[in-house]
Design a protein around this motif. Structure first.
Motif, PDB file in Angstrom:
ATOM      1  N   GLU A  28     -35.999 -32.034 -13.730  1.00 56.82           N
ATOM      2  CA  GLU A  28     -35.247 -31.684 -12.525  1.00 56.82           C
ATOM      3  C   GLU A  28     -36.139 -31.393 -11.322  1.00 56.82           C
ATOM      4  OE1 GLU A  28     -33.223 -30.601 -16.258  1.00 56.82           O
ATOM      5  OE2 GLU A  28     -35.096 -29.936 -15.384  1.00 56.82           O
ATOM      6  N   THR A  53     -29.820 -24.071 -14.107  1.00 53.78           N
ATOM      7  CA  THR A  53     -30.873 -23.585 -13.227  1.00 53.78           C
ATOM      8  C   THR A  53     -30.653 -22.105 -12.926  1.00 53.78           C
ATOM      9  OG1 THR A  53     -31.055 -25.765 -12.222  1.00 53.78           O
ATOM     10  CG2 THR A  53     -31.952 -23.929 -10.963  1.00 53.78           C
ATOM     11  N   ARG A  61     -37.447 -27.380  -4.759  1.00 53.81           N
ATOM     12  CA  ARG A  61     -36.922 -28.494  -5.563  1.00 53.81           C
ATOM     13  C   ARG A  61     -37.623 -29.758  -5.107  1.00 53.81           C
ATOM     14  NH1 ARG A  61     -31.902 -27.023  -8.028  1.00 53.81           N
ATOM     15  NH2 ARG A  61     -31.125 -25.100  -7.120  1.00 53.81           N
TER      16      ARG A  61
END
Length: 72
Positions: A28, A53, A61
Motif C-alpha cells: 500500500e 490502515t 502515502r
C-alpha cells in the motif's frame, strides 16, 4: 501471489525520523511515523493481519508508479 512477509531494515535518517521510528506498510505504501511499541502492535494487528490502515498514525502515502498494474 507471494505469501505475506515482514522485512526489517535499518537506514540512516533522511530527515523524517526526528520524531521516532518509521514503519512502511507495503504494497500500500503507507508510512507510519513516531512508532512506539504500542503503535507497532496496532500496526501488526490492524494493518498486517486485518488489512486496515491505522489512519491516525499515517505520515505519508506513496503514489503508485507508472507502469505498475493492480495485483503486481
Amino acid at each position: 501471489m507471494a505469501p505475506p512477509r515482514v522485512k526489517r531494515s535499518e537506514a540512516p535518517c533522511l530527515g523524517v525520523c526526528a520524531d521516532g521510528a518509521i514503519v512502511v506498510g507495503n504494497p500500500e505504501g503507507v508510512w507510519y511515523a513516531g512508532v512506539t511499541l504500542e503503535l507497532l502492535e496496532r500496526i501488526v494487528l490492524e494493518h498486517l493481519n486485518e488489512a486496515r490502515t491505522v489512519e491516525e498514525a499515517v505520515f505519508h502515502r506513496l503514489q503508485r508508479s507508472y507502469g505498475v498494474r493492480d495485483g503486481e
